[in-house]
Design an enzyme around this catalytic site. Sequence first.
Site, short mmCIF file in Angstrom:
data_model
loop_
_atom_site.label_atom_id
_atom_site.label_comp_id
_atom_site.label_asym_id
_atom_site.label_seq_id
_atom_site.Cartn_x
_atom_site.Cartn_y
_atom_site.Cartn_z
N GLU A 258 0.87 -1.17 0.00
CA GLU A 258 0.00 0.00 0.00
C GLU A 258 0.91 1.22 0.00
O GLU A 258 1.69 1.42 0.93
CB GLU A 258 -0.91 0.01 1.24
N ASP A 333 -10.90 0.80 3.55
CA ASP A 333 -10.72 2.23 3.83
C ASP A 333 -11.51 3.12 2.87
O ASP A 333 -11.40 4.35 2.95
CB ASP A 333 -9.24 2.61 3.71
#
Length: 564
Positions: A258, A333
């Site tokens: 990420e 998220d």
Amino acid sequence: MNKEIPWWKKSVVYQIYPKSFYDANGDGIGDLKGITEKLDYLVKLGVDVLWLNPIYKSPQVDNGYDIANYREVEPELGTMAEFDELLKTAHDKGLKIILDLVVNHTSDQHPWFQQAKQSKDNPYHDYYIWKDPVDGHEPNNWGSSFGGSTWTYEDSVAQYYLHLFAKQQPDLNWENPKVRQEVYDLMRFWLDKGIDGFRMDVISLISKDPAYPDGPVIQNKDYGSYYAGAANGPKVHQYLHEMNREVLKNYDIMTVGETPHTSADEGVLYAKAQREELNMVFNFDHMHLDYGDYGKFSEKRFKLVDLKEVLTRWQEKMYANDGWNSLYWSNHDQARPVTRFGDERPEYRVKSAKMLGLVLHLLQGTPYVYEGEEIGMTNAAFKSIDDYQDIETKNIYREFTQEHHFDEASTMRAIYLKSRDNARTPIPWNDGKNAGFTTGQPWFKLNPNYQTVNIEKALADPDSVFYFYQQLIKLRHDYDIVTTGKYELLDADNPDVYSYLRVGSDQKLLVIANFTDKTIDYQIPKSVAYQTSKLLLANGQHDASIQDKQVKLEPYAGLVYSLK
């Protein structure tokens, strides 16, 4: 399957947020046993890899991303024996499992940090990032991702410690070689159990600029950005190359990093095969297209031309540099893609969900399906801030209403559109009590539309989003061109239609998607040459072949033709 193609390039990943997937023991919280019980559902969908959000022991300040022990399973989720059973059962069914690796920071309850704050002489003190006060204040102006300063003062050592996220998530000091070896050891612990790789949380932030410069002041914020001094830092590639040499290259696994605030050029540095770092990264460029004056909590809608430009840039950069893309619309998220990029109105929800799936899965890269995406789940329209749990959402509500004095309605609208909690509502397995998620009291409110949008209904309807995703995944597996073909954007400036080619040696795939609720007569560009055309998959009624280079696109139509 072509043996020359690494398995992770042909794979489709299904992301599981364990607390919200399925509760097997009736305590209201999804668990590892629940995942094991539902593996056949995932086999039916056709995915190859399961990515589990953090399952480690945690105080749950940030839903498991604050880890207190990397070698223990969070008791809410189960036991190590239950994890071992899940891993074995998944492997027996042909499914691989990757875990979240969260090593930019730990929990403040981790024994390392408990030792670190005892004294400056404690050997664990240097496991974290500490700075003396500057003129009695924080060492710089960096603002935390969750609001407030990134620095918290610790009386016991008269120093500030750095936390890019919540104050309960102190950042590890990767400059310390002992920290890096601790990380490599815990990675080996799980890899030796037989897991199939890692998704690495905010891995682009592990190397900080040693000067710790002030960040540019963010509009409408009291603090500066930390990304200038923390994202893609001076030693991040050195650390990841070391990690690859010490650990990763010794296992047949997949790795995805990420990497927030990373450009396509920077992304290549992480994912280019010859650099021996990671297999692929998650970029955020398309996730920032609907940001407004106050960041992500905005009512702004993305523009399709911008979306095409961003996705194309990453497609072309990775292809040209022997890199690899991660493909995603959503995760734990992010808001639900039907609400954010499609159309959640009842008459268009299913159609637009299928269209979005088709656009994404036929790009080059490894697609990620976030739990519930395969049935077209929408954002949760909760009426009160009290119904939300996410730390970021709570902070933004307080900031908007108390500091900026925004009205309640506009604040709640922004939260409805962007809160991370949209992705965390329990999975609706049926329209019965608690949506079949639990026999107890769910840890979090269900999406109010669960009686309409649920798995049982999707499985009973041959025209559901689920079966369309099943076909999409099979298409990826059957056609190597989806993995190996070159990507070519068509009609870059068309504000309503996203069309592109996947080009192989003897075949092309033509993907066309209508991002509007209007019917469009679409003209295939003259540059697209072919002799024959055959419809492979569509989310509605379309001609089996293209007539006179014209295609009639229903609202939210998505289709793919094979061209020769």
